[in-house]
Design a protein around this motif. Structure first.
Motif, PDB file in Angstrom:
ATOM      1  N   SER A 241       0.491  -3.325   4.020  1.00  0.00           N
ATOM      2  CA  SER A 241       1.530  -4.279   4.419  1.00  0.00           C
ATOM      3  C   SER A 241       2.259  -4.875   3.223  1.00  0.00           C
ATOM      4  O   SER A 241       3.021  -5.831   3.387  1.00  0.00           O
ATOM      5  N   GLY A 242       2.032  -4.332   2.032  1.00  0.00           N
ATOM      6  CA  GLY A 242       2.785  -4.752   0.865  1.00  0.00           C
ATOM      7  C   GLY A 242       2.191  -5.904   0.081  1.00  0.00           C
ATOM      8  O   GLY A 242       2.877  -6.479  -0.775  1.00  0.00           O
ATOM      9  N   PHE A 243       0.914  -6.241   0.335  1.00  0.00           N
ATOM     10  CA  PHE A 243       0.266  -7.318  -0.405  1.00  0.00           C
ATOM     11  C   PHE A 243      -0.657  -6.739  -1.471  1.00  0.00           C
ATOM     12  O   PHE A 243      -1.260  -5.677  -1.276  1.00  0.00           O
ATOM     13  N   ALA A 244      -0.797  -7.449  -2.574  1.00  0.00           N
ATOM     14  CA  ALA A 244      -1.595  -6.949  -3.687  1.00  0.00           C
ATOM     15  C   ALA A 244      -3.063  -6.809  -3.314  1.00  0.00           C
ATOM     16  O   ALA A 244      -3.734  -5.862  -3.736  1.00  0.00           O
ATOM     17  N   ASP A 245      -3.566  -7.749  -2.554  1.00  0.00           N
ATOM     18  CA  ASP A 245      -4.965  -7.720  -2.141  1.00  0.00           C
ATOM     19  C   ASP A 245      -5.134  -8.648  -0.939  1.00  0.00           C
ATOM     20  O   ASP A 245      -4.168  -9.255  -0.465  1.00  0.00           O
ATOM     21  N   ALA A 246      -6.372  -8.746  -0.460  1.00  0.00           N
ATOM     22  CA  ALA A 246      -6.627  -9.563   0.722  1.00  0.00           C
ATOM     23  C   ALA A 246      -6.281 -11.023   0.473  1.00  0.00           C
ATOM     24  O   ALA A 246      -5.722 -11.692   1.346  1.00  0.00           O
ATOM     25  N   GLU A 247      -6.598 -11.537  -0.711  1.00  0.00           N
ATOM     26  CA  GLU A 247      -6.318 -12.938  -1.007  1.00  0.00           C
ATOM     27  C   GLU A 247      -4.822 -13.215  -0.950  1.00  0.00           C
ATOM     28  O   GLU A 247      -4.378 -14.245  -0.422  1.00  0.00           O
ATOM     29  N   ALA A 248      -4.024 -12.297  -1.496  1.00  0.00           N
ATOM     30  CA  ALA A 248      -2.566 -12.464  -1.455  1.00  0.00           C
ATOM     31  C   ALA A 248      -2.062 -12.418  -0.015  1.00  0.00           C
ATOM     32  O   ALA A 248      -1.148 -13.175   0.361  1.00  0.00           O
ATOM     33  N   TYR A 249      -2.633 -11.546   0.792  1.00  0.00           N
ATOM     34  CA  TYR A 249      -2.281 -11.463   2.219  1.00  0.00           C
ATOM     35  C   TYR A 249      -2.591 -12.770   2.923  1.00  0.00           C
ATOM     36  O   TYR A 249      -1.738 -13.338   3.625  1.00  0.00           O
ATOM     37  N   TYR A 250      -3.797 -13.294   2.727  1.00  0.00           N
ATOM     38  CA  TYR A 250      -4.174 -14.537   3.388  1.00  0.00           C
ATOM     39  C   TYR A 250      -3.288 -15.699   2.940  1.00  0.00           C
ATOM     40  O   TYR A 250      -2.868 -16.526   3.751  1.00  0.00           O
ATOM     41  N   ARG A 251      -3.005 -15.748   1.664  1.00  0.00           N
ATOM     42  CA  ARG A 251      -2.204 -16.853   1.126  1.00  0.00           C
ATOM     43  C   ARG A 251      -0.778 -16.810   1.670  1.00  0.00           C
ATOM     44  O   ARG A 251      -0.200 -17.849   2.050  1.00  0.00           O
ATOM     45  N   ALA A 252      -0.192 -15.628   1.723  1.00  0.00           N
ATOM     46  CA  ALA A 252       1.209 -15.506   2.149  1.00  0.00           C
ATOM     47  C   ALA A 252       1.384 -15.698   3.657  1.00  0.00           C
ATOM     48  O   ALA A 252       2.451 -16.131   4.097  1.00  0.00           O
ATOM     49  N   CYS A 253       0.342 -15.401   4.445  1.00  0.00           N
ATOM     50  CA  CYS A 253       0.516 -15.344   5.894  1.00  0.00           C
ATOM     51  C   CYS A 253      -0.132 -16.487   6.660  1.00  0.00           C
ATOM     52  O   CYS A 253       0.055 -16.588   7.877  1.00  0.00           O
ATOM     53  N   SER A 254      -0.888 -17.354   5.996  1.00  0.00           N
ATOM     54  CA  SER A 254      -1.492 -18.491   6.692  1.00  0.00           C
ATOM     55  C   SER A 254      -0.407 -19.433   7.184  1.00  0.00           C
ATOM     56  O   SER A 254       0.473 -19.852   6.429  1.00  0.00           O
ATOM     57  N   ALA A 255      -0.489 -19.819   8.452  1.00  0.00           N
ATOM     58  CA  ALA A 255       0.564 -20.636   9.056  1.00  0.00           C
ATOM     59  C   ALA A 255       0.443 -22.119   8.716  1.00  0.00           C
ATOM     60  O   ALA A 255       1.424 -22.853   8.843  1.00  0.00           O
ATOM     61  N   GLY A 256      -0.738 -22.566   8.303  1.00  0.00           N
ATOM     62  CA  GLY A 256      -0.948 -23.986   8.079  1.00  0.00           C
ATOM     63  C   GLY A 256       0.101 -24.649   7.199  1.00  0.00           C
ATOM     64  O   GLY A 256       0.702 -25.666   7.596  1.00  0.00           O
ATOM     65  N   PRO A 257       0.375 -24.108   5.999  1.00  0.00           N
ATOM     66  CA  PRO A 257       1.367 -24.746   5.138  1.00  0.00           C
ATOM     67  C   PRO A 257       2.785 -24.733   5.686  1.00  0.00           C
ATOM     68  O   PRO A 257       3.648 -25.475   5.201  1.00  0.00           O
ATOM     69  N   LEU A 258       3.034 -23.901   6.702  1.00  0.00           N
ATOM     70  CA  LEU A 258       4.387 -23.758   7.251  1.00  0.00           C
ATOM     71  C   LEU A 258       4.667 -24.697   8.416  1.00  0.00           C
ATOM     72  O   LEU A 258       5.815 -24.819   8.853  1.00  0.00           O
ATOM     73  N   LEU A 259       3.655 -25.348   8.933  1.00  0.00           N
ATOM     74  CA  LEU A 259       3.820 -26.164  10.141  1.00  0.00           C
ATOM     75  C   LEU A 259       4.893 -27.245  10.017  1.00  0.00           C
ATOM     76  O   LEU A 259       5.581 -27.537  11.008  1.00  0.00           O
ATOM     77  N   PRO A 260       5.092 -27.869   8.848  1.00  0.00           N
ATOM     78  CA  PRO A 260       6.152 -28.892   8.765  1.00  0.00           C
ATOM     79  C   PRO A 260       7.552 -28.362   9.054  1.00  0.00           C
ATOM     80  O   PRO A 260       8.452 -29.140   9.364  1.00  0.00           O
ATOM     81  N   GLU A 261       7.741 -27.038   8.972  1.00  0.00           N
ATOM     82  CA  GLU A 261       9.071 -26.455   9.185  1.00  0.00           C
ATOM     83  C   GLU A 261       9.379 -26.177  10.649  1.00  0.00           C
ATOM     84  O   GLU A 261      10.519 -25.853  10.987  1.00  0.00           O
TER      85      GLU A 261
END
Length: 339
Positions: A241-261
């Protein structure tokens, strides 16, 4: 309508006490929701890259209702018990319902060569609605009410936060969504969750084996040999899916930080005793800071469980419909279906 009082009102049904039994109840009790009274129409939605999503449409009997769109979680599909239970709840009450198979899931496996769904693939939801707008405009003309479960709930929240909607999204709901993907994976790695890990990984392997995704045989073999969900994500989900590793995938796709938007009225339901997804990610959210968000966080309910003492249908479905009627401005405006 929906808030702390509603969360406190949830009482687990005997003997399904505690997060594990709430989570496993459908499996242990052999629950099979019956949708035969509402014949389904198969619709194939072609994505911009050529992959296709097969979805199922059930026409409701009530007049003037927006379409409820049900989105499954990890290794789920249109036939998942919780998907069919939610569909049944809304169909009984006259709502049209669309059961979605995400890219590569269930019957979409042989139709998707170029990739598979993941927790952040919100572009596929956007494409789904865009295609329906011209392919079947009558389905989205009155707007949509998406409901996402678990991983599908995280994907839905990310989609909502991006505020780029091809159709009118009147309100939305996410149930047991992993707002922090890394924390959810860490929880799944705990010794107490070893059986859950084996179960999920077994179904992830089956999903990959049924998939038409194009990849070197050696890459597939390594992914199928992964011993944990995180290792599978490291070897397959992230790089594919174009992510460097699992950690990068989790960081980019977690919805929590996006909720204010998020600007669409959105209900977030999660149980404090969910054995897979820690409640801490929900407690860290500034819910009061975004009036579009309504949290419903009962002490019990497990993971996509919420089997209540007062009636057989899942409690979360009742809460979602009440929220939609209130926050989407639909209460009192819809004609009820004939008895």
């Amino acid at each position: 309508m929906t808030g702390a009082d509603d969360a406190a009102a949830f009482v687990p049904r005997a003997p399904w006490w505690g997060g594990d039994l709430q989570t496993l109840r459908n499996l242990l009790a052999g629950i099979r929701p019956d949708l035969s009274p509402w014949p389904a129409e198969r619709i194939f939605v072609r994505l911009p890259d050529g992959d296709r999503l097969p979805v199922l449409l059930h026409q409701g009997e009530g007049a003037g209702r927006p379409t409820v769109v049900v989105i499954h979680g990890l290794t789920g599909c249109e036939d998942s018990t919780y998907v069919k239970a939610t569909a049944r709840w809304f169909l009984v009450r006259g709502w049209p319902v669309l059961r979605v198979n995400l890219r590569g899931a269930g019957p979409a496996g042989p139709l998707c060569r170029l990739g598979a769904y993941h927790a952040g693939r919100s572009e596929d939801l956007r494409a789904l609605f865009a295609v329906l707008r011209w392919q079947r405009p009558e389905l989205v003309a009155r707007g949509v009410l998406p409901v996402g479960f678990s991983l599908g709930g995280n994907m839905l929240l990310k989609f909502l936060a991006e505020n780029d909607f091809p159709v009118a999204v009147l309100a939305a709901a996410a149930v047991s969504a992993p707002l922090d993907l890394a924390a959810a994976q860490a929880c799944l790695m705990l010794p107490r969750n070893a059986a859950y890990q084996r179960y999920i990984l077994h179904h992830m392997r089956r999903e990959l084996q049924a998939s038409a995704q194009e990849a070197p045989a050696a890459v597939r073999r390594r992914a199928l040999a992964a011993g944990t969900v995180r290792a599978f994500d490291e070897l397959w989900t992230a790089p594919r899916s174009g992510f460097a590793d699992a950690e990068a995938y989790y960081r980019a796709c977690s919805a929590g930080p996006l909720l204010p938007e998020i600007r669409v009225p959105t209900l977030a339901i999660h149980a404090a005793d969910d054995p897979w997804i820690p409640i801490e990610a929900y407690r860290a959210v500034d819910w009061a800071g975004n009036p579009a968000l309504t949290p419903l966080l009962p002490a019990s309910g497990g993971h996509v469980g919420f089997h209540a003492a007062d009636r057989p249908e899942p409690w979360h479905d009742r809460m979602i419909e009440a929220f939609f009627l209130e926050r989407a401005g639909l209460e009192g405006r819809l004609r009820r279906p004939a008895a």
